[in-house]
Design an enzyme around this catalytic site. Structure first.
Site, PDB file in Angstrom:
ATOM      1  N   ALA A  60       0.866  -1.170   0.000  1.00 60.81           N
ATOM      2  CA  ALA A  60       0.000   0.000   0.000  1.00 60.81           C
ATOM      3  C   ALA A  60       0.911   1.230   0.000  1.00 60.81           C
ATOM      4  CB  ALA A  60      -0.892  -0.024   1.225  1.00 60.81           C
ATOM      5  N   GLY A  95       0.624  -4.913   1.021  1.00 61.26           N
ATOM      6  CA  GLY A  95      -0.589  -5.036   0.204  1.00 61.26           C
ATOM      7  C   GLY A  95      -0.343  -5.782  -1.104  1.00 61.26           C
ATOM      8  N   GLU A 113      -0.503  -9.327  -0.208  1.00 60.35           N
ATOM      9  CA  GLU A 113      -1.923  -9.605   0.070  1.00 60.35           C
ATOM     10  C   GLU A 113      -2.732  -9.725  -1.231  1.00 60.35           C
ATOM     11  OE1 GLU A 113      -1.860  -6.227   2.782  1.00 60.35           O
ATOM     12  OE2 GLU A 113      -2.775  -7.497   4.309  1.00 60.35           O
ATOM     13  N   GLU A 140       4.739  -4.699   7.333  1.00 62.69           N
ATOM     14  CA  GLU A 140       3.964  -3.620   7.963  1.00 62.69           C
ATOM     15  C   GLU A 140       4.442  -3.253   9.359  1.00 62.69           C
ATOM     16  OE1 GLU A 140       2.681  -6.083   6.216  1.00 62.69           O
ATOM     17  OE2 GLU A 140       1.096  -5.357   4.896  1.00 62.69           O
TER      18      GLU A 140
HETATM   19  N1  DAK Z   1       4.535   3.190  -0.921  1.00 64.15           N
HETATM   20  C1  DAK Z   1       4.900   4.349  -1.540  1.00 64.15           C
HETATM   21  N2  DAK Z   1       6.009   4.467  -2.283  1.00 64.15           N
HETATM   22  C2  DAK Z   1       6.805   3.381  -2.395  1.00 64.15           C
HETATM   23  C3  DAK Z   1       6.487   2.156  -1.765  1.00 64.15           C
HETATM   24  C4  DAK Z   1       5.292   2.076  -1.005  1.00 64.15           C
HETATM   25  N3  DAK Z   1       4.882   0.959  -0.407  1.00 64.15           N
HETATM   26  N4  DAK Z   1       7.480   1.286  -2.049  1.00 64.15           N
HETATM   27  C5  DAK Z   1       8.352   1.939  -2.827  1.00 64.15           C
HETATM   28  N5  DAK Z   1       7.964   3.188  -3.041  1.00 64.15           N
HETATM   29  C6  DAK Z   1       8.628   4.237  -3.828  1.00 64.15           C
HETATM   30  C7  DAK Z   1       9.846   4.762  -3.081  1.00 64.15           C
HETATM   31  O1  DAK Z   1       9.454   5.753  -2.156  1.00 64.15           O
HETATM   32  C8  DAK Z   1      10.662   5.334  -4.231  1.00 64.15           C
HETATM   33  O2  DAK Z   1      10.097   6.565  -4.626  1.00 64.15           O
HETATM   34  P1  DAK Z   1      11.045   7.821  -5.037  1.00 64.15           P
HETATM   35  O3  DAK Z   1      11.901   8.075  -3.865  1.00 64.15           O
HETATM   36  O4  DAK Z   1      11.806   7.327  -6.240  1.00 64.15           O
HETATM   37  O5  DAK Z   1      10.062   8.918  -5.354  1.00 64.15           O
HETATM   38  C9  DAK Z   1      10.387   4.351  -5.356  1.00 64.15           C
HETATM   39  O6  DAK Z   1       9.186   3.665  -4.998  1.00 64.15           O
HETATM   40  C10 DAK Z   1      11.489   3.314  -5.515  1.00 64.15           C
HETATM   41  O7  DAK Z   1      11.689   2.707  -4.246  1.00 64.15           O
HETATM   42  P2  DAK Z   1      13.149   2.603  -3.578  1.00 64.15           P
HETATM   43  O8  DAK Z   1      14.036   3.703  -4.009  1.00 64.15           O
HETATM   44  O9  DAK Z   1      12.923   2.425  -2.105  1.00 64.15           O
HETATM   45  O10 DAK Z   1      13.686   1.244  -4.238  1.00 64.15           O
HETATM   46  P3  DAK Z   1      14.706   0.192  -3.599  1.00 64.15           P
HETATM   47  O11 DAK Z   1      15.042  -0.759  -4.704  1.00 64.15           O
HETATM   48  O12 DAK Z   1      15.814   0.881  -2.884  1.00 64.15           O
HETATM   49  O13 DAK Z   1      13.843  -0.596  -2.499  1.00 64.15           O
HETATM   50  C11 DAK Z   1      11.883  -1.718  -1.659  1.00 64.15           C
HETATM   51  C12 DAK Z   1      12.734  -1.370  -2.891  1.00 64.15           C
HETATM   52  C13 DAK Z   1      10.612  -2.421  -2.155  1.00 64.15           C
HETATM   53  C14 DAK Z   1      12.672  -2.712  -0.771  1.00 64.15           C
HETATM   54  C15 DAK Z   1      11.574  -0.439  -0.854  1.00 64.15           C
HETATM   55  O14 DAK Z   1      11.020   0.496  -1.753  1.00 64.15           O
HETATM   56  C16 DAK Z   1      10.604  -0.656   0.259  1.00 64.15           C
HETATM   57  O15 DAK Z   1      10.954  -1.177   1.325  1.00 64.15           O
HETATM   58  N6  DAK Z   1       9.355  -0.230   0.035  1.00 64.15           N
HETATM   59  C17 DAK Z   1       8.312  -0.273   1.044  1.00 64.15           C
HETATM   60  C18 DAK Z   1       7.831  -1.680   1.191  1.00 64.15           C
HETATM   61  C19 DAK Z   1       6.777  -1.745   2.263  1.00 64.15           C
HETATM   62  O16 DAK Z   1       6.998  -1.431   3.431  1.00 64.15           O
HETATM   63  N7  DAK Z   1       5.615  -2.203   1.853  1.00 64.15           N
HETATM   64  C20 DAK Z   1       4.508  -2.365   2.738  1.00 64.15           C
HETATM   65  C21 DAK Z   1       3.714  -1.113   2.684  1.00 64.15           C
HETATM   66  S1  DAK Z   1       2.510  -1.086   3.965  1.00 64.15           S
HETATM   67  C22 DAK Z   1      -4.184  -0.872   6.251  1.00 64.15           C
HETATM   68  C23 DAK Z   1      -4.347  -0.921   4.894  1.00 64.15           C
HETATM   69  C24 DAK Z   1      -3.378  -1.450   4.137  1.00 64.15           C
HETATM   70  C25 DAK Z   1      -2.227  -1.923   4.689  1.00 64.15           C
HETATM   71  C26 DAK Z   1      -2.069  -1.858   6.049  1.00 64.15           C
HETATM   72  C27 DAK Z   1      -3.043  -1.342   6.839  1.00 64.15           C
HETATM   73  N8  DAK Z   1      -5.177  -0.241   7.059  1.00 64.15           N
HETATM   74  C28 DAK Z   1      -5.816   0.964   6.499  1.00 64.15           C
HETATM   75  C29 DAK Z   1      -5.227  -0.576   8.406  1.00 64.15           C
HETATM   76  C30 DAK Z   1      -1.145  -2.342   3.883  1.00 64.15           C
HETATM   77  C31 DAK Z   1       0.075  -1.794   4.177  1.00 64.15           C
HETATM   78  C32 DAK Z   1       1.214  -1.913   3.343  1.00 64.15           C
HETATM   79  O17 DAK Z   1       1.214  -2.519   2.301  1.00 64.15           O
END
Ligand code: DAK
Length: 260
Positions: A66, A111, A114, A134
């Site tokens: 997400a 997400g 998921e 998360e």
């Molecule tokens: N959201 C927004 N932007 C994201 C993103 C994300 N999840 N993942 C990557 N990006 C963006 C980065 O900010 C970056 O943007 P710029 O800086 O270029 O503008 C671009 O994508 C490239 O990412 P990186 O530069 O970080 O690329 P790397 O190869 O260095 O790293 C990575 C790749 C996938 C390991 C890293 O980007 C990363 O750790 N991303 C976040 C992964 C993450 O934490 N995903 C889980 C998100 S939380 C709920 C509803 C839904 C959910 C939970 C609760 N409720 C309402 C209760 C679900 C939650 C999630 O999914």
């Protein structure tokens, strides 16, 4: 029909839906989810489409989760409808009466993992990475991850992944039952389409009923599950596809299923 964040293409009887926001690694915000839902519904409603494939645009990600920027300042009042929106769309995919295959081409995190789990089958490229990170953000999975992951990999492994936030590679995902098939990177779409075509060649009603029996059965105890299976099995005998499938076998020819 054109969408802003999703591409919908047809290849014969296959619909390929590509989440198309590669600059943000295909992260899901409300607009992306809206487009995904519209594309899934369009593919579902298209009588020519037998199987849907969902994948991510670009080299790096299926869906990296997400959108963290989108969620950062949410209040609990805003978080609830957001999580409900994601849950509803993923449930729609899970219960769609056509099979849906995730072609996981890179990061499937949060997400994204998921979304892949809401699909019927996950085909992963060798460079796919799965995880529920998360807890690193101070939240829990919100699009069904706490419910679907333990159903796929068991309670202990789900807790290990969700509590640690660890990312796992495709081979590990396959070993624990999160990925159903791992293929070389450059063969991902070809192998996924091959699998989809083998499913499309079967009677669509039998596939739809088998999907319903598996999904519903997993929510029931075993006795109720086999009762449900018996009802669905009996229903097959009301279809022309059952008559054709058995007749074709006995006549030593290929069946011509019509979905009736
Ligand atoms: N959201 C927004 N932007 C994201 C993103 C994300 N999840 N993942 C990557 N990006 C963006 C980065 O900010 C970056 O943007 P710029 O800086 O270029 O503008 C671009 O994508 C490239 O990412 P990186 O530069 O970080 O690329 P790397 O190869 O260095 O790293 C990575 C790749 C996938 C390991 C890293 O980007 C990363 O750790 N991303 C976040 C992964 C993450 O934490 N995903 C889980 C998100 S939380 C709920 C509803 C839904 C959910 C939970 C609760 N409720 C309402 C209760 C679900 C939650 C999630 O999914």
């Amino acid at each position: 029909m054109a969408y802003e964040y999703v591409l919908l293409e047809k290849d014969g009887c296959l619909a390929i839906i590509t989440i198309n926001r590669p600059k943000a690694l295909n992260a899901l915000n409300a607009d992306v989810l809206r487009d995904l839902q519209a594309a899934v519904r369009a593919a579902h409603d298209d009588p020519e489409v037998a199987v849907l494939i969902i994948t991510g645009a670009g080299e790096k990600a299926f869906v990296a989760g997400a959108d963290i920027a989108f969620m950062q300042d949410m209040s609990p009042q805003e978080a609830r409808p957001w999580t409900r929106m994601g849950q509803a769309i993923f449930a729609e995919i899970e219960n769609l009466d056509k099979p849906v295959i995730a072609a996981v081409n890179g990061f499937a995190l949060g997400g994204g993992c998921e979304l892949a789990m809401a699909c019927d089958i996950r085909v992963a490229s060798e460079k796919a990475r799965f995880g529920q990170p998360e807890v690193n953000l101070g939240i829990i999975p919100g699009f069904g991850g706490t419910q679907r992951l333990p159903r796929l990999v068991g309670k202990g492994m789900a807790k290990r992944l969700i509590f640690s936030g660890d990312m796992i590679d495709a081979a590990t995902a396959e070993r624990i039952g999160l990925a159903d098939m791992v293929v070389p990177v450059d063969e991902l779409m070809a192998k996924t389409k091959e699998l989809a075509m083998s499913i499309a060649a079967k009677g669509p009603t039998a596939i739809k009923l088998a999907k319903a029996a598996i999904n519903r059965g997993l929510e029931l105890d075993l006795a109720a599950g086999v009762d449900y299976e018996a009802e669905v099995f009996a229903l097959c005998f009301a279809t022309a596809d059952q008559k054709e499938g058995m007749k074709a076998f006995l006549e030593k020819r290929k069946p011509e299923f019509t979905g009736k």
